[in-house]
Motif scaffolding. Structure first.
Motif, PDB file in Angstrom:
ATOM      1  N   TYR A 140       0.847  -1.195   0.000  1.00 39.73           N
ATOM      2  CA  TYR A 140       0.000   0.000   0.000  1.00 39.73           C
ATOM      3  C   TYR A 140       0.880   1.242   0.000  1.00 39.73           C
ATOM      4  O   TYR A 140       1.706   1.436   0.894  1.00 39.73           O
ATOM      5  CB  TYR A 140      -0.927   0.002   1.218  1.00 39.73           C
ATOM      6  CG  TYR A 140      -1.904   1.146   1.238  1.00 39.73           C
ATOM      7  CD1 TYR A 140      -3.116   1.056   0.557  1.00 39.73           C
ATOM      8  CD2 TYR A 140      -1.609   2.324   1.922  1.00 39.73           C
ATOM      9  CE1 TYR A 140      -4.019   2.113   0.558  1.00 39.73           C
ATOM     10  CE2 TYR A 140      -2.508   3.384   1.934  1.00 39.73           C
ATOM     11  CZ  TYR A 140      -3.706   3.273   1.240  1.00 39.73           C
ATOM     12  OH  TYR A 140      -4.594   4.324   1.241  1.00 39.73           O
ATOM     13  N   VAL A 147       3.485   0.208   2.572  1.00 36.40           N
ATOM     14  CA  VAL A 147       3.149  -0.665   3.700  1.00 36.40           C
ATOM     15  C   VAL A 147       2.993  -2.080   3.148  1.00 36.40           C
ATOM     16  O   VAL A 147       2.327  -2.286   2.122  1.00 36.40           O
ATOM     17  CB  VAL A 147       1.846  -0.209   4.374  1.00 36.40           C
ATOM     18  CG1 VAL A 147       1.462  -1.159   5.495  1.00 36.40           C
ATOM     19  CG2 VAL A 147       1.993   1.214   4.890  1.00 36.40           C
ATOM     20  N   LEU A 150      -2.051  -3.913   3.816  1.00 39.11           N
ATOM     21  CA  LEU A 150      -3.117  -3.135   4.447  1.00 39.11           C
ATOM     22  C   LEU A 150      -4.343  -4.031   4.482  1.00 39.11           C
ATOM     23  O   LEU A 150      -4.773  -4.548   3.441  1.00 39.11           O
ATOM     24  CB  LEU A 150      -3.395  -1.843   3.681  1.00 39.11           C
ATOM     25  CG  LEU A 150      -4.263  -0.827   4.434  1.00 39.11           C
ATOM     26  CD1 LEU A 150      -3.452  -0.238   5.597  1.00 39.11           C
ATOM     27  CD2 LEU A 150      -4.748   0.292   3.521  1.00 39.11           C
ATOM     28  N   ALA A 160      -2.427  -2.030   9.478  1.00 36.23           N
ATOM     29  CA  ALA A 160      -1.195  -2.001   8.692  1.00 36.23           C
ATOM     30  C   ALA A 160      -0.258  -3.076   9.220  1.00 36.23           C
ATOM     31  O   ALA A 160      -0.019  -3.164  10.432  1.00 36.23           O
ATOM     32  CB  ALA A 160      -0.526  -0.632   8.788  1.00 36.23           C
ATOM     33  N   TYR A 178       4.706   4.566   9.611  1.00 37.62           N
ATOM     34  CA  TYR A 178       3.574   4.300   8.722  1.00 37.62           C
ATOM     35  C   TYR A 178       2.254   4.592   9.426  1.00 37.62           C
ATOM     36  O   TYR A 178       1.337   5.202   8.851  1.00 37.62           O
ATOM     37  CB  TYR A 178       3.590   2.847   8.249  1.00 37.62           C
ATOM     38  CG  TYR A 178       4.660   2.509   7.253  1.00 37.62           C
ATOM     39  CD1 TYR A 178       5.084   3.421   6.289  1.00 37.62           C
ATOM     40  CD2 TYR A 178       5.269   1.246   7.264  1.00 37.62           C
ATOM     41  CE1 TYR A 178       6.067   3.095   5.363  1.00 37.62           C
ATOM     42  CE2 TYR A 178       6.243   0.907   6.338  1.00 37.62           C
ATOM     43  CZ  TYR A 178       6.648   1.840   5.400  1.00 37.62           C
ATOM     44  OH  TYR A 178       7.621   1.513   4.496  1.00 37.62           O
ATOM     45  N   LEU A 182      -0.654   7.082   8.223  1.00 34.82           N
ATOM     46  CA  LEU A 182      -1.952   6.538   7.820  1.00 34.82           C
ATOM     47  C   LEU A 182      -3.084   7.064   8.687  1.00 34.82           C
ATOM     48  O   LEU A 182      -4.214   7.262   8.208  1.00 34.82           O
ATOM     49  CB  LEU A 182      -1.924   5.011   7.879  1.00 34.82           C
ATOM     50  CG  LEU A 182      -1.012   4.304   6.866  1.00 34.82           C
ATOM     51  CD1 LEU A 182      -0.906   2.820   7.183  1.00 34.82           C
ATOM     52  CD2 LEU A 182      -1.530   4.501   5.445  1.00 34.82           C
TER      53      LEU A 182
END
Length: 234
Positions: A140, A147, A150, A160, A178, A182
């Motif tokens: 992602y 990532v 996800l 995540a 991350y 996010l």
């Protein structure tokens, strides 16, 4: 690739100085320009070397070896120089082998159980993360890197997942960054984290749990569908 087996002495002049006295050695010149000097031990590690970008000049005009004497007619002098002006000076005599070989482009090493394999397997068996988990996307994209996975948990929360072969503190820090990014996205927040690895160091586990990140130890063979040969009670 060029292979030279000969008696040689080697002097390195740069940030420090180093000297290898006369002995029979293997000189390895690769197509990337690197030059390395090997003995018949130490496994793969050379005795001395120069990494690219560097340039090899054989018998340069008016060159002198490190001891200040003119190179005799039965000897060769290699001078390898890099951009910093450091020099590897190799004086050579009694050459037993001097051969060149075209190896072509190497496809690279394929490892079993690397992170990409673990990611692929965990995406395929996303239920390993928990009942009701579904995959949203592999790799992602974010502004600071992709990532690994996800996912959506059974309760609809975004999760995540960061996957490592060996989980250490750096991996936890990476997942933390991350999650911070996010969770700024209102379409995803709140986002939980799972740190998954074949081995997780105690310090990494402590840090992850302190930050509300769940740790998951992965069994690679089980993900591949290979039954363990070890005896179990249950």
């Amino acid at each position: 690739m060029r292979l030279v087996i000969a008696r040689c002495q080697v002097d390195y002049v740069g940030r420090l100085t180093a000297h290898l006295p006369w002995a029979k050695r293997l000189l390895l010149v690769k197509s990337d320009g690197s030059v390395s000097v090997h003995a018949d031990d130490r496994a793969y590690k050379p005795l001395n070397w120069m990494t690219p970008p560097c340039w090899l000049v054989e018998n340069p005009a008016e060159a002198l070896p490190a001891d200040g004497d003119v190179v005799p007619a039965d000897r060769q002098l290699w001078v390898v120089t890099n951009k910093a002006g450091e020099e590897l000076r190799i004086t050579i005599e009694d050459i037993e082998l001097d051969s060149s070989h075209e190896l072509g482009v190497d496809p690279g090493l394929t490892k079993d159980g690397v992170e990409s394999h673990l990611q692929e397997l965990l995406a395929e068996h996303v239920h390993t993360l928990g009942d009701g988990y579904t995959l949203v996307r592999r790799e992602y994209p974010t502004a600071i890197g992709p990532v690994d996975l996800l996912c959506r948990a059974e309760d609809g929360a975004t999760v995540a997942v960061e996957i490592k072969r060996r989980g250490d503190i750096d991996g936890v820090e990476q997942l933390t960054r991350y999650l911070e990014l996010l969770n700024r996205d209102p379409l995803l927040a709140p986002v939980r984290g799972v740190f998954a690895a074949q081995q997780i160091k105690p310090q990494a586990k402590t840090l992850a749990e302190d930050r509300g990140i769940r740790c998951l130890t992965l069994d690679y063979d089980s993900l591949r569908g290979i039954e363990s040969s070890a005896f179990t009670l249950f």
